[in-house]
Design a protein around this motif. Sequence first.
Motif, PDB file in Angstrom:
ATOM      1  N   VAL A 191      59.047  20.742  44.717  1.00  0.00           N
ATOM      2  CA  VAL A 191      60.481  20.438  44.769  1.00  0.00           C
ATOM      3  C   VAL A 191      60.672  18.970  45.122  1.00  0.00           C
ATOM      4  N   ALA A 192      61.686  18.355  44.547  1.00  0.00           N
ATOM      5  CA  ALA A 192      61.956  16.950  44.808  1.00  0.00           C
ATOM      6  C   ALA A 192      62.328  16.740  46.270  1.00  0.00           C
ATOM      7  N   GLY A 193      61.873  15.623  46.806  1.00  0.00           N
ATOM      8  CA  GLY A 193      62.211  15.281  48.183  1.00  0.00           C
ATOM      9  C   GLY A 193      60.987  15.051  49.048  1.00  0.00           C
ATOM     10  N   GLU A 194      61.164  14.208  50.053  1.00  0.00           N
ATOM     11  CA  GLU A 194      60.059  13.870  50.955  1.00  0.00           C
ATOM     12  C   GLU A 194      59.580  15.077  51.742  1.00  0.00           C
ATOM     13  N   ASP A 195      60.500  15.986  52.062  1.00  0.00           N
ATOM     14  CA  ASP A 195      60.122  17.150  52.871  1.00  0.00           C
ATOM     15  C   ASP A 195      59.188  18.098  52.127  1.00  0.00           C
ATOM     16  N   ALA A 196      59.204  18.045  50.801  1.00  0.00           N
ATOM     17  CA  ALA A 196      58.395  18.969  50.005  1.00  0.00           C
ATOM     18  C   ALA A 196      57.057  18.377  49.585  1.00  0.00           C
ATOM     19  N   ALA A 197      56.750  17.138  49.999  1.00  0.00           N
ATOM     20  CA  ALA A 197      55.475  16.513  49.634  1.00  0.00           C
ATOM     21  C   ALA A 197      54.314  17.358  50.152  1.00  0.00           C
ATOM     22  N   LEU A 226      57.384  14.453  44.790  1.00  0.00           N
ATOM     23  CA  LEU A 226      58.274  14.330  43.637  1.00  0.00           C
ATOM     24  C   LEU A 226      59.561  13.647  44.073  1.00  0.00           C
ATOM     25  N   ASN A 227      59.826  12.489  43.490  1.00  0.00           N
ATOM     26  CA  ASN A 227      61.067  11.786  43.793  1.00  0.00           C
ATOM     27  C   ASN A 227      62.236  12.351  42.999  1.00  0.00           C
ATOM     28  N   ASP A 228      62.025  12.480  41.696  1.00  0.00           N
ATOM     29  CA  ASP A 228      63.094  12.955  40.829  1.00  0.00           C
ATOM     30  C   ASP A 228      62.469  13.495  39.547  1.00  0.00           C
ATOM     31  N   PHE A 229      63.281  14.229  38.818  1.00  0.00           N
ATOM     32  CA  PHE A 229      62.806  14.783  37.549  1.00  0.00           C
ATOM     33  C   PHE A 229      63.887  14.584  36.498  1.00  0.00           C
ATOM     34  N   GLU A 230      63.492  14.020  35.360  1.00  0.00           N
ATOM     35  CA  GLU A 230      64.416  13.795  34.259  1.00  0.00           C
ATOM     36  C   GLU A 230      64.035  14.698  33.094  1.00  0.00           C
ATOM     37  N   ALA A 231      64.978  15.477  32.627  1.00  0.00           N
ATOM     38  CA  ALA A 231      64.746  16.357  31.482  1.00  0.00           C
ATOM     39  C   ALA A 231      65.873  16.163  30.485  1.00  0.00           C
ATOM     40  N   ASP A 245      59.093  11.635  38.230  1.00  0.00           N
ATOM     41  CA  ASP A 245      58.866  10.419  39.021  1.00  0.00           C
ATOM     42  C   ASP A 245      58.163  10.830  40.311  1.00  0.00           C
ATOM     43  N   VAL A 246      56.862  10.530  40.412  1.00  0.00           N
ATOM     44  CA  VAL A 246      56.086  11.001  41.558  1.00  0.00           C
ATOM     45  C   VAL A 246      55.522   9.817  42.332  1.00  0.00           C
ATOM     46  N   LEU A 247      55.285  10.050  43.610  1.00  0.00           N
ATOM     47  CA  LEU A 247      54.538   9.142  44.466  1.00  0.00           C
ATOM     48  C   LEU A 247      53.220   9.823  44.839  1.00  0.00           C
ATOM     49  N   TYR A 248      52.166   9.029  44.990  1.00  0.00           N
ATOM     50  CA  TYR A 248      50.874   9.609  45.328  1.00  0.00           C
ATOM     51  C   TYR A 248      50.070   8.659  46.200  1.00  0.00           C
ATOM     52  N   SER A 249      49.098   9.215  46.860  1.00  0.00           N
ATOM     53  CA  SER A 249      48.094   8.436  47.594  1.00  0.00           C
ATOM     54  C   SER A 249      46.768   9.149  47.441  1.00  0.00           C
ATOM     55  N   GLU A 250      45.669   8.404  47.447  1.00  0.00           N
ATOM     56  CA  GLU A 250      44.345   8.984  47.229  1.00  0.00           C
ATOM     57  C   GLU A 250      43.500   9.074  48.493  1.00  0.00           C
ATOM     58  N   ASP A 251      44.065   8.659  49.624  1.00  0.00           N
ATOM     59  CA  ASP A 251      43.292   8.685  50.862  1.00  0.00           C
ATOM     60  C   ASP A 251      43.870   9.645  51.899  1.00  0.00           C
ATOM     61  N   GLY A 252      44.830  10.481  51.481  1.00  0.00           N
ATOM     62  CA  GLY A 252      45.419  11.430  52.420  1.00  0.00           C
ATOM     63  C   GLY A 252      46.582  10.880  53.216  1.00  0.00           C
ATOM     64  N   SER A 253      46.940   9.617  52.998  1.00  0.00           N
ATOM     65  CA  SER A 253      48.066   9.033  53.721  1.00  0.00           C
ATOM     66  C   SER A 253      49.372   9.412  53.019  1.00  0.00           C
ATOM     67  N   ALA A 254      50.495   8.934  53.563  1.00  0.00           N
ATOM     68  CA  ALA A 254      51.796   9.222  52.972  1.00  0.00           C
ATOM     69  C   ALA A 254      51.862   8.646  51.566  1.00  0.00           C
ATOM     70  N   PRO A 255      52.369   9.410  50.592  1.00  0.00           N
ATOM     71  CA  PRO A 255      52.420   8.913  49.214  1.00  0.00           C
ATOM     72  C   PRO A 255      53.243   7.641  49.106  1.00  0.00           C
ATOM     73  N   SER A 256      52.705   6.648  48.368  1.00  0.00           N
ATOM     74  CA  SER A 256      53.407   5.372  48.241  1.00  0.00           C
ATOM     75  C   SER A 256      53.285   4.780  46.838  1.00  0.00           C
ATOM     76  N   GLU A 257      52.255   5.163  46.074  1.00  0.00           N
ATOM     77  CA  GLU A 257      52.071   4.638  44.720  1.00  0.00           C
ATOM     78  C   GLU A 257      52.906   5.452  43.730  1.00  0.00           C
ATOM     79  N   GLN A 258      53.616   4.739  42.840  1.00  0.00           N
ATOM     80  CA  GLN A 258      54.512   5.423  41.895  1.00  0.00           C
ATOM     81  C   GLN A 258      53.817   5.679  40.567  1.00  0.00           C
ATOM     82  N   TYR A 259      54.159   6.818  39.921  1.00  0.00           N
ATOM     83  CA  TYR A 259      53.613   7.150  38.604  1.00  0.00           C
ATOM     84  C   TYR A 259      54.632   8.000  37.844  1.00  0.00           C
ATOM     85  N   ASP A 260      54.813   7.687  36.560  1.00  0.00           N
ATOM     86  CA  ASP A 260      55.680   8.491  35.696  1.00  0.00           C
ATOM     87  C   ASP A 260      54.822   9.562  35.035  1.00  0.00           C
ATOM     88  N   LEU A 261      54.942  10.780  35.519  1.00  0.00           N
ATOM     89  CA  LEU A 261      54.132  11.895  35.028  1.00  0.00           C
ATOM     90  C   LEU A 261      54.843  12.552  33.855  1.00  0.00           C
TER      91      LEU A 261
END
Length: 510
Positions: A191-197, A226-231, A245-261
Amino acid sequence: MKATLRRWWRQLTSMRTALVLLLFLAIAAVPGSLLPQRRLNIEQVRQYFAANPELAPTLDKLWLFDVYAAPWFAAIYLLLFTSLIGCLIPRLRTHLTALRTPPPDAPARMTMLPQHRALDTTTTVDAAKAGLRKAGYRVAVHETNGRATVAGEKGYAREAGNLLFHFSMMLLLVGVAYGSIFGWHGNRILVAGEDAAFCNSLQQYDEYGLGAGIDATSLPPFCLQLNDFEAKFAEDGQPTTFLADVLYSEDGSAPSEQYDLRVNHPLDLDGASVFLLGHGYAPVISYTDRYGVTQTSTTAFLPEDMSLVSNGAAVFPDANIDPETGERDPDSQVAFEGLFIPNAPEQPPYTTSISPAADNPRLLLIAYRGDTGLDDGQPRSVYSVDVNQIESGELEIVETEQKFLAPGESVELDDGSYVTFEGFKPYATLQVREDPGELLVLVAAILMLGGLMPGLIVKRRRVWVRVGDEGTEVGGLTRNEYEGFAEEFDRLADEINEAGTARDTIGSKA
């Protein structure tokens, strides 16, 4: 006993058995094409269970939603693998021996061959050898009764292609097995939102599968949000754009890198790939109990059709706690079953959605009060109210006004409490998968195609040129059915004849 085992081994390693097992493997893979598979799309599996509540559990017991991980499927390809090994090793040995063995001598009476021709000239052994080699034949010379015979043979690429094809099939089976043992997958509704990461652990997945060689501690430590979803949808409701629109991190820290999935454009994270399978809506439902305490639930509703009309539930086990005593009455817990329509028509009946886009969302809620069953510690679905609690009478329906709520609207219950449809959030259905056997399978598929061409096109044939004082004769035959061999033989015989004519002409001039 040894004779029996030898007989069974000979039967298992025959080409006929390998072909039968290959047919069985193809038939066994058919359900994987006709039925949704958990490894590929867990949402479609859920929809199948919802549409076929009686048939789906039976199919599930037969592993038909996990065909390629089924024990019976593994048994078939292990038998096929064993059969191929026992069949191909002797064939490879025979092929290598044939490559080292010179072409055999011609029969005594070459007129018995399917193709035969007596030439008008007398050629030489060297000229015959040169003509055959120019045509791509392996050449050997045999001396018999004072006459020399040049033997030529070609078409060994056919057997080489067949062997490459079948060994590639073995490599493909190895790749599938390796990926099954050392691979893993997990499905998650995000679900979109920081609480659902969430971060990559088994407890965070709605459904997962681990290979026999993988444990929970070996999963890569990435996190996703998940920041947002466009359909976007066409007029007929078919999706044209899915963009997460997702944020991710590869070291277990808070997601910060953006990627258009996007669909078919996965996000690669430390050997694992994140795939976008679909999306839906998670209504935000708040409930204010009889003591004025408000709780909020944001739970994904599962689509039941292509227009994303969805079913779901919101459960409030901590509702109606007496503020004076702090005690909770388990029989005063509250739950709601809901039907979400993304784009409701302007006038009832609200039985379907005009489109999957949430342009005019409506939510129908059915209220229950009693014991939700969450206190017994048993795992339960978060997408529905426990049917067993309803059937046992521990959870009873509450008579309320039945209406489709627009965002911001509320319905009051009989005890003065009320529920409000606050709005909704989009969610994305994700699959995280790591398959270390993918490269082997890709290489095997390429090699299979490479071996298939010569196996289908190349024909094995033999040609002999017998040279003597009485003249020159040419004969040939094919080891495989080849309609064009007669033309090829005539062309080759003409070239050898012309070479002999040229020699006679030069000799006469000299």
